[in-house]
Design an enzyme around this catalytic site. Structure first.
Site, PDB file in Angstrom:
ATOM      1  N   ARG A 297      47.566  61.284  72.018  1.00 24.49           N
ATOM      2  CA  ARG A 297      47.677  60.176  72.971  1.00 24.49           C
ATOM      3  C   ARG A 297      47.712  60.687  74.402  1.00 24.49           C
ATOM      4  O   ARG A 297      47.051  60.142  75.289  1.00 24.49           O
ATOM      5  CB  ARG A 297      48.922  59.343  72.649  1.00 24.49           C
ATOM      6  N   TYR A 438      41.046  53.958  71.408  1.00 27.40           N
ATOM      7  CA  TYR A 438      41.365  54.899  70.318  1.00 27.40           C
ATOM      8  C   TYR A 438      42.703  55.613  70.496  1.00 27.40           C
ATOM      9  O   TYR A 438      43.322  55.495  71.525  1.00 27.40           O
ATOM     10  CB  TYR A 438      40.207  55.826  69.991  1.00 27.40           C
ATOM     11  N   GLU A 439      43.155  56.247  69.449  1.00 23.89           N
ATOM     12  CA  GLU A 439      44.520  56.828  69.390  1.00 23.89           C
ATOM     13  C   GLU A 439      45.604  55.782  69.656  1.00 23.89           C
ATOM     14  O   GLU A 439      46.616  56.074  70.269  1.00 23.89           O
ATOM     15  CB  GLU A 439      44.668  57.997  70.372  1.00 23.89           C
ATOM     16  N   GLY A 440      45.407  54.591  69.124  1.00 22.36           N
ATOM     17  CA  GLY A 440      46.371  53.510  69.355  1.00 22.36           C
ATOM     18  C   GLY A 440      45.945  52.705  70.567  1.00 22.36           C
ATOM     19  O   GLY A 440      45.960  53.222  71.682  1.00 22.36           O
TER      20      GLY A 440
END
Lengths: 593, 593
Positions: A297, A438-440
């Site tokens: 993140r 992406y990545e949350g």
């Protein structure tokens, strides 16, 4: 035009805004020599300008190809990747026990920005490898580490993260890939995954896939997920490559941006099952995944910073070069570069100020992670871990949001030329668009901030940070520098707004969670605007004592711009949090009518 | 998914938000039958859903081709254009004397939104034709009108606008194309133009180009520019097509979006000069161009609205369909559609509220233009013209800025799927990006607002509008409807902020123009956020008295959302105008260090 790493700005952000200097002086980095920082960044900047930046547009135009279950990258990419490994860039912050250089994660964070700025699609491959290293290092068995960790650290074998399935994106617990125990202690994995970044490519001999799957007797949901290491090629006892494992790319996505980075559908185990090795314990895969995700993140936040800086550099050069119209008071017979226009200056300052603020927020996250990992005092470690946890969602979401805004402003500064692909501004705009997803997603980051970072211990993590920021504002006010304009006042107001919004959320997240969550996104934005303003002010104060920066008042002007034009939104954002939820509660009547 | 025109919302916006009903009742539209509005919009919506929307993605994927100096459009496009002409859609607001239907421009504005929503790249062709019609109608000789106007009105021969040259974008006065007088009263034009939208295509037999060029004895700058009509094929005395004229597409641009709409480099007169006919007087071309540009600016604003609505409809459908995670309080065994999450509701409400506000601002601009053209009372005409002039830059810039923001939110709602081109959300995001740039960048709109619309007569145009908006706020407060939340308060604050910012600018635009211009963009944004909030509140109040809308409280919730989440930024924007200029004044030290 190429990209030049803004070394002075990066050093100021890292050493002073993000607190690396203070942490070194406090001894958290052992005998780390601060001189190394500048030397590494200079070298990284050179590699980026010489090797990576020239391939950015080639990759965008050429994209990637899938044929016969093999992905081919753009011309020049495999060679650049080999140079990358050879130069040791993959191993900057890697564990020395596995061939890494053991340098601070914070230094690698600054490098990550450089890779993203010069060629974000390229940088994505090592970014995922770093996450894989982190998970294997923390949870893998000695035997697995022995075989794979050194190769991952060097980058000779990059890693992938395979979570997503069609029905399981943000909701990882819904995944269906299955794993079966095999007599020899290994597992056989069967399933399919989508959106797998660098799921296959021709840049290296082998790829180390990290795949989430379910054992037959696993509980439902996230508590029944295990993490498996699946090499593309099996590895013989002597370390040489063996048979091709049963994991193949069977589709690639046609994407808005990041054209050079393959996004694969992976088919796993269709020919009898892919050989996989358990990482960590059975059914504890989510814990391993969380280990991977935090650093990823932050790295995605740094992509936002990198793309923003590249877009800014390009827009600035265009605005200095492009002659059109005249400054007020100039003769109509002459044309001035468009940078003379106050509206263009505003756009460029906004781009630069947002980028600088997001940069320092990301670097500060990395310094906190370093201290949490490296400090001796358990209390200091714990406090740093709490700070890192608090900053991570802000670093990811704020930096990627502004990455998109800055890239869009970059197109705007170019006028009609910005809409033409050849100019290159549009690529930044396209590439940046995935980073808030992406990545949350950034919505998930905002919810994480409110429910997992603000809420625990009565908001303690936030109060501690606010007290530090308040001390910075005291320093701004004590400086009595008129060039700060109303910076101190704006930051003070913002800190008060952030405190009120935090208190309101702390109460509502328990009593009325949907009302609290309705305000999560504006709360994160409020946090970024306040924190960003404070760190830029801190840097402006610090810059005065640094030799070789020339007229350091420019950092005061930049901090002032941010405070008076961006942080000034704090009170409105607070009210959006504490009042705006009312209409959100009635959304169904509007949306579903 | 296809697009459905939101007829109820459009009618509410047109009749009540934008004041069409009141203008009809006041007699400004003669014997116009208000029933026609709904009937035409229904029919337009059907044509858009059936014919245009299905070609949107085809056009994006296929793009256009240039070969042998001819542009070929995407499959199905020439046929769709012929159906478009046959159905009379090009002629909705055209002059009846030239075969038009003479319907209100405001009605055509709503149709323009529908075309943009269903297929913005297609709609761009008639959009430019309308501007050409306007210029020819206002400035052309009887002889020219006789030959060309009916064909333009029907759309049989579409029009182009050719201003831009490499060194002359926003700075039109710098253009170099030249025109020479020819014995027969015609001219010969030589030069080259870039970024010419629909500069050539295969959808029609002929194209009517409107080209700016300079006569040999013309003064420098904008006062030496003349406007010429250059047909692609010359027209014989009997109206049949004659020789191919010397104007050719010699390049096409590879663009971020609008792939289906050719953007051509035009080479004019390389084989002896293109035959051109003067429109208006020599050296008065800029006046003619301004005539064309105002309506085109409104139309581009409507593109912003249309793309935003399409993006919203698609995101809403996705959010209702996509199952992922659970609402708070639901069991982990079940998956809910993502629309249950407050953060997703916020994004969708923001998309819808911004779209609705921008829609009404654009429609209100169109109603003002209609009244300026149609009213009997010269005082009413003049007041309406002033209003139209004030609203045009706001309609163009605010609607296109929110068009981009809404399209970006549309991608975000889709999560990872939004980044995949097949989903379609990314196309809206790409297509929208040109709208804040062309027909005068949004920075230029903001400068126009401050210097040409606010400044004259001590800000009278703004004070008159603020008084009307204040009356709307009185009505909100008088309604005592708790569902409005703090809408009245937020709008009142915003009106005060807008008034203060306007007064500050009025003073500074004279005493310190660079300081004033540094705040032009946030001022326009402040204007949009205030005006948008007021018009949505007005619509919410009006909706209660309309039959057939179901539960009209949803319009109250929408207005409340806008006021409490968007208009609430007004005070911060005011301060950005009145304080943020300080750092902009010091920009050079930051940017050029």
């Amino acid at each position: 035009m190429t990209y030049r790493a803004p070394i002075n700005d990066m050093l100021l952000a890292l050493n002073h805004g993000a607190g690396l200097n203070a942490a070194v002086i406090a001894g958290h980095y052992g005998d780390y020599d601060s001189e190394i920082t500048a030397a590494v960044l200079e070298e990284a900047g050179r590699f980026a300008s010489d090797v990576l930046a020239p391939l950015n547009r080639v990759g965008d135009e050429h994209g990637i190809k899938l044929a016969h279950s093999k992905v081919t990258t753009a011309p020049g990419w495999p060679d650049a990747y080999q140079r990358w490994i050879a130069a040791g860039w993959n191993a900057v912050s890697g564990d020395e026990a596995f061939g890494g250089q053991g340098l601070p994660l914070a230094l690698n964070a600054a490098c990550t920005e450089i890779w993203a700025a010069s060629n974000v699609a390229f940088g994505l491959c090592p970014l995922l490898t770093l996450s894989a290293i982190e998970a294997l290092d923390a949870h893998g068995s000695k035997a697995l580490k022995k075989i794979y960790l050194e190769k991952l650290v060097s980058g000779e074998w990059p890693g992938t993260m395979q979570l997503t399935e069609p029905q399981a994106g943000s909701d990882v617990g819904a995944l269906r890939a299955r794993a079966e125990r095999y007599g020899d202690g290994s597992y056989r994995i069967i399933g399919s995954k989508i959106f797998i970044t660098y799921g296959d490519h021709d840049m290296t001999d082998n790829i180390v896939h990290f795949v989430l799957a379910r054992l037959p007797d696993a509980p439902a949901g996230t508590k029944g997920i295990s993490l498996f290491l699946i090499p593309k090629f099996l590895v013989n006892a002597d370390g040489s490559l063996g048979e091709r494992n049963d994991i193949y790319p069977t589709g690639i996505e046609h994407k808005l941006g990041m054209h050079a980075a393959p996004t694969c559908t992976m088919t796993i185990g269709e020919n009898g099952g892919a050989v996989g090795y358990l990482v960590g314990e059975e059914n504890r895969g989510m814990q391993c995944m969380f280990t991977m995700m935090n650093q990823a993140r932050l790295a995605v936040g740094l992509e936002g910073v990198g793309i923003a800086d590249r877009a800014y550099q390009q827009a600035l050069a265009f605005a200095q070069d492009r002659k059109q119209g005249r400054a007020i008071g100039e003769k109509p017979s002459k044309s001035d570069p468009i940078i003379v226009h106050p509206d263009v200056k505003r756009m460029l300052l906004q781009m630069r100020a947002m980028t600088a603020a997001a940069r320092t927020i990301c670097y500060a996250t990395a310094v906190s992670i370093d201290i949490a990992n490296r400090a001796d005092d358990p209390a200091i470690k714990a406090a740093a871990a709490t700070r890192a946890a608090l900053l991570t969602p802000i670093a990811k979401a704020y930096a990627t949001d502004i990455g998109n805004e800055v890239a869009s402003l970059g197109v705007q500064v170019h006028g009609g030329m910005g809409f033409i692909e050849e100019t290159g501004a549009a690529q930044h705009f396209r590439d940046a668009r995935i980073t808030p997803i992406y990545e949350g997603t950034n919505g998930i980051q905002a919810i994480d901030l409110v429910t997992r970072k603000l809420a625990p211990n009565g908001g303690e993590a936030v109060w501690t940070l606010l007290a530090e920021l308040s001390a910075t504002v005291d320093d701004v006010e004590a400086s009595n520098d008129p060039a700060f304009g109303s910076t101190g006042e704006k930051l003070r107001e913002a800190l008060a707004a952030l405190e009120r919004a935090s208190k309101w959320l702390l109460e509502r997240v328990v009593s009325a969670p949907n009302d609290a969550l309705a305000g999560a996104t504006p709360y994160l934005r409020l946090f970024g605007a306040t924190l960003g303003g404070c760190v830029l002010a801190r840097e402006a104060l610090a810059a005065r004592d640094i030799d070789g920066l020339g007229d350091t008042q420019r950092y005061v002007t930049l901090a002032r711009f941010f405070a008076e034009n961006i942080t000034v939104q704090a009170t409105a954002l607070e009210r959006t949090v504490t009042e705006g939820f009312g209409a959100v509660g009635g959304a169904d009547a509007v949306l579903l009518a």
